[in-house]
Each structure stands twice: as structure tokens, then as C-alpha cells.
Design a protein around this motif. Sequence first.
Motif, PDB file in Angstrom:
ATOM      1  N   LEU A   7       0.837  -1.203   0.000  1.00  0.00           N
ATOM      2  CA  LEU A   7       0.000   0.000   0.000  1.00  0.00           C
ATOM      3  C   LEU A   7       0.872   1.253   0.000  1.00  0.00           C
ATOM      4  O   LEU A   7       0.443   2.325  -0.405  1.00  0.00           O
ATOM      5  CB  LEU A   7      -0.941  -0.020   1.207  1.00  0.00           C
ATOM      6  CG  LEU A   7      -1.914  -1.200   1.271  1.00  0.00           C
ATOM      7  CD1 LEU A   7      -2.900  -1.012   2.416  1.00  0.00           C
ATOM      8  CD2 LEU A   7      -2.664  -1.406  -0.038  1.00  0.00           C
ATOM      9  N   ASN A   8       2.120   1.103   0.496  1.00  0.00           N
ATOM     10  CA  ASN A   8       2.995   2.266   0.629  1.00  0.00           C
ATOM     11  C   ASN A   8       4.310   2.008  -0.108  1.00  0.00           C
ATOM     12  O   ASN A   8       5.362   1.845   0.504  1.00  0.00           O
ATOM     13  CB  ASN A   8       3.262   2.519   2.128  1.00  0.00           C
ATOM     14  CG  ASN A   8       3.521   3.989   2.419  1.00  0.00           C
ATOM     15  OD1 ASN A   8       3.417   4.839   1.533  1.00  0.00           O
ATOM     16  ND2 ASN A   8       3.893   4.274   3.645  1.00  0.00           N
ATOM     17  N   GLY A  57      -1.458  -2.386  -4.921  1.00  0.00           N
ATOM     18  CA  GLY A  57      -1.327  -1.397  -3.837  1.00  0.00           C
ATOM     19  C   GLY A  57      -1.654  -0.031  -4.406  1.00  0.00           C
ATOM     20  O   GLY A  57      -2.398   0.079  -5.405  1.00  0.00           O
ATOM     21  N   GLN A 116      -9.558   4.139  -1.230  1.00  0.00           N
ATOM     22  CA  GLN A 116      -9.453   2.915  -0.411  1.00  0.00           C
ATOM     23  C   GLN A 116     -10.576   1.939  -0.775  1.00  0.00           C
ATOM     24  O   GLN A 116     -10.346   0.740  -0.935  1.00  0.00           O
ATOM     25  CB  GLN A 116      -9.508   3.271   1.076  1.00  0.00           C
ATOM     26  CG  GLN A 116      -8.311   4.072   1.556  1.00  0.00           C
ATOM     27  CD  GLN A 116      -8.434   4.476   3.023  1.00  0.00           C
ATOM     28  OE1 GLN A 116      -8.858   3.691   3.858  1.00  0.00           O
ATOM     29  NE2 GLN A 116      -8.084   5.718   3.329  1.00  0.00           N
ATOM     30  N   SER A 138       4.253  -0.620   5.791  1.00  0.00           N
ATOM     31  CA  SER A 138       3.408   0.412   6.402  1.00  0.00           C
ATOM     32  C   SER A 138       2.290   0.795   5.422  1.00  0.00           C
ATOM     33  O   SER A 138       2.218   0.278   4.320  1.00  0.00           O
ATOM     34  CB  SER A 138       4.263   1.648   6.720  1.00  0.00           C
ATOM     35  OG  SER A 138       4.778   2.200   5.504  1.00  0.00           O
ATOM     36  N   VAL A 139       1.427   1.698   5.894  1.00  0.00           N
ATOM     37  CA  VAL A 139       0.346   2.163   5.014  1.00  0.00           C
ATOM     38  C   VAL A 139       0.456   3.675   4.862  1.00  0.00           C
ATOM     39  O   VAL A 139       0.992   4.353   5.754  1.00  0.00           O
ATOM     40  CB  VAL A 139      -1.050   1.789   5.566  1.00  0.00           C
ATOM     41  CG1 VAL A 139      -1.238   0.272   5.589  1.00  0.00           C
ATOM     42  CG2 VAL A 139      -1.310   2.407   6.936  1.00  0.00           C
ATOM     43  N   ILE A 143      -5.096   5.890   5.985  1.00  0.00           N
ATOM     44  CA  ILE A 143      -5.586   4.504   6.050  1.00  0.00           C
ATOM     45  C   ILE A 143      -5.596   4.030   7.504  1.00  0.00           C
ATOM     46  O   ILE A 143      -4.602   4.106   8.207  1.00  0.00           O
ATOM     47  CB  ILE A 143      -4.727   3.581   5.169  1.00  0.00           C
ATOM     48  CG1 ILE A 143      -4.877   3.999   3.695  1.00  0.00           C
ATOM     49  CG2 ILE A 143      -5.106   2.111   5.378  1.00  0.00           C
ATOM     50  CD1 ILE A 143      -4.162   3.137   2.707  1.00  0.00           C
ATOM     51  N   TYR A 148      -5.601  -3.734   7.056  1.00  0.00           N
ATOM     52  CA  TYR A 148      -5.033  -5.054   6.739  1.00  0.00           C
ATOM     53  C   TYR A 148      -5.961  -6.181   7.208  1.00  0.00           C
ATOM     54  O   TYR A 148      -6.067  -7.228   6.564  1.00  0.00           O
ATOM     55  CB  TYR A 148      -3.657  -5.215   7.399  1.00  0.00           C
ATOM     56  CG  TYR A 148      -2.525  -4.534   6.666  1.00  0.00           C
ATOM     57  CD1 TYR A 148      -2.653  -4.098   5.350  1.00  0.00           C
ATOM     58  CD2 TYR A 148      -1.293  -4.327   7.296  1.00  0.00           C
ATOM     59  CE1 TYR A 148      -1.600  -3.477   4.681  1.00  0.00           C
ATOM     60  CE2 TYR A 148      -0.227  -3.710   6.641  1.00  0.00           C
ATOM     61  CZ  TYR A 148      -0.396  -3.287   5.336  1.00  0.00           C
ATOM     62  OH  TYR A 148       0.642  -2.674   4.669  1.00  0.00           O
ATOM     63  N   THR A 166       4.189  -6.685   8.950  1.00  0.00           N
ATOM     64  CA  THR A 166       4.058  -5.263   9.263  1.00  0.00           C
ATOM     65  C   THR A 166       4.345  -5.067  10.745  1.00  0.00           C
ATOM     66  O   THR A 166       4.855  -5.999  11.389  1.00  0.00           O
ATOM     67  CB  THR A 166       2.652  -4.754   8.863  1.00  0.00           C
ATOM     68  OG1 THR A 166       2.615  -3.324   8.973  1.00  0.00           O
ATOM     69  CG2 THR A 166       1.565  -5.378   9.741  1.00  0.00           C
ATOM     70  N   LEU A 170      -0.945  -1.860  12.931  1.00  0.00           N
ATOM     71  CA  LEU A 170      -1.323  -2.646  11.733  1.00  0.00           C
ATOM     72  C   LEU A 170      -1.190  -4.142  12.027  1.00  0.00           C
ATOM     73  O   LEU A 170      -2.035  -4.950  11.624  1.00  0.00           O
ATOM     74  CB  LEU A 170      -0.429  -2.262  10.559  1.00  0.00           C
ATOM     75  CG  LEU A 170      -0.725  -0.940   9.873  1.00  0.00           C
ATOM     76  CD1 LEU A 170       0.440  -0.537   9.008  1.00  0.00           C
ATOM     77  CD2 LEU A 170      -2.005  -1.034   9.058  1.00  0.00           C
TER      78      LEU A 170
END
Length: 310
Positions: A7-8, A57, A116, A138-139, A143, A148, A166, A170
Motif C-alpha cells: 500500500l505504501n 497497492g 481505499q 506500512s500504510v 488509512i 489489513y 508489518t 497494523l
Amino acid sequence: MIATVTLNIAIDKRYVVDKFEFGSVNRVRECIYTAGGKGINVSRVAHIAKEDVIACGFIGGYAGKYVQSELNNIGIQTSFTKVEGESRSCINFYDQATGKQTEFLEPGVLVSPKKQTEFLNQFAEIIKPCNVVAISGSVPKGIDPSFYQKLITIAKQAGKTVLLDTSGELLLQGIKAKPDFIKPNCDEIEYLLGKKVNDINELIKYAESFYESGIKNVVVSLGKDGALLVCNEGVFKGNTPNIPVVNTVGCGDSMVAAFAVGFANNRNVIEIFQSALAISTANALREETGFFVKEDYENLINMVTIIKIK
Ligand code: TA6
């Protein structure tokens, strides 16, 4: 086939300076750019291990385009959700004079609730052809730490084997959805438990508690001291050979990739553990992040030892 979730994402920039002077102008002698973020590293390592991967992602801006093109150029499929803003950079700063490595991890773009929802709606479709889903890192901003947990639930309901790598909230929220694999380090275990871990026996006890809570494979990374594995076959300690370390960034992601590939091919978990320790060590032998060379792996695999503790 493996779906990786990053996601990141990040452009990883490795800066090498001769002798760092705090408060001065430091000219970077060497600068290596790599498509990064934990799940991107997992994607690359799994691809080198000859596994089909689809990477998904959020990506934003030129940095996002760079990461996507770097993956596509080596033959990795991608299905990213484009967002406003510029995906981040993560700096891995190496001071030649002291041999010390320092990381600066940017927080990442802001992802709107609309984006999202768009990702969540596409996620079930993206993972359909896969048997394994690896969620890492990480996100970005915006978010919620429960995100997750939602992804793991969707993937488990679709019958996928899910790996989660993670930290912090999270991880705390993610384990409620019972992923099939987690890889906390000692600090992350202390955060989950809210208490100090004093020795390896306590580490084993806590790792067993996560296993007993329904997480079938718990790996505790111990850095250069190897790793612990708690699984259906018992508790094991994996030891890796001493090597001339070049760059440790991406070692943990390489271990996740090795487990994802092993699960995708229904291999025995102890064999996977041995392979994961060798690939993770092979990553440290090279300047590149989230990368290994087959010959290094083949030289290392028989130097990895695994002891059954109980
Ligand atoms: O594990 C190494 C690494 O993936 C680096 O490549 C850098 O991108 C960083 O970790 C990102 O970590 P984060 O937890 O922010 O996703």
C-alpha cells in the motif's frame, strides 16, 4: 501464483558517503535507486525465485510510475490503484567511515476513502488467480490500522494462504484476522504484548502464544542470529553463516518472499524455513535491496542449520 500488497510503495535510495559530517554539506559518493517498499521487494525476490507474481497497492505520481515500470520491465505483473500526489522515497544512508546504516522512511501519500474503497473492490478480483497473498509494510496517510484486517479476511474467505509482515497497530489489528504467517522481530513482539522480552525463552513463549491463537506459522527474525520458527511441526531455531554484509535492507522481505513461494508450491515448512534463511542471507551479500543472486543462494543453502527446540 502470489499476489503482493504494497500500500505504501517507495523509491528506495541508497546513499553512500565517505564520512558523514552532521550539520555540513555531505556529497553522496554513490546513489542507487530501487523500486521499493516491503511488498515490492517481496515481489522482486519471488520473481527471481521463478514464481509468478502480481503486485498491487497504491501508486502516485512519477515515483509511482517509476516503481510500476521497474516491475513491468522485469516481467512482474502489476495492478496498482493510482492516487493523487507523489509516492514516497525511503533513504538508506550508509556512512563508509563508521559502517553504520541509517534509514529515513517517508510517511507516504494521503489516500482518500474513495480510493481505499476502489482498492478494496478490486482486491478480491486481483487475488482470484493466486493461491498466496503477501501483505507487507506500512500504510500511507489516511488509512486506518484495521485496513489489513479487512484484506486478510477477504483473502482468507477466498481460500488464500495469507502472509502479513508489518508492525505496530497494523500488526496488532491484522493478527485478529488470523493470517497464516507473521514475521515479527523482538521489538514488534514487545509492542504487541506491551511488555519487555528478556531472553530467547520468553521470545519462544510469546511466539508460541501467537501460534496457539491460530497463526499457523510464526517466524521471529533475529537478524544476524538467524530466526525462530513456530509451526505445526514444533519450534525450530535457524542459524545462518557469518558473511561479509553489504546491505541488510530487504533481508526481512526476502524471507517473506521465500515463505510465500514455498507456500505457493506446497513445500514442507522446514524446507521453506531453510530456503528463507539462505535467501535472506543472500540478499545481504549484494548492494541491491530486495534482491539475491541464485549462485549466492546455492552456496548458502547448505550452510544454514536448523535445530528443533521442541
Ligand atoms: O524492508 C526494507 C524496506 O522495504 C525498504 O525497502 C523501505 O522501502 C522500507 O522497508 C519501507 O518500510 P515500511 O515499513 O515503511 O513499508
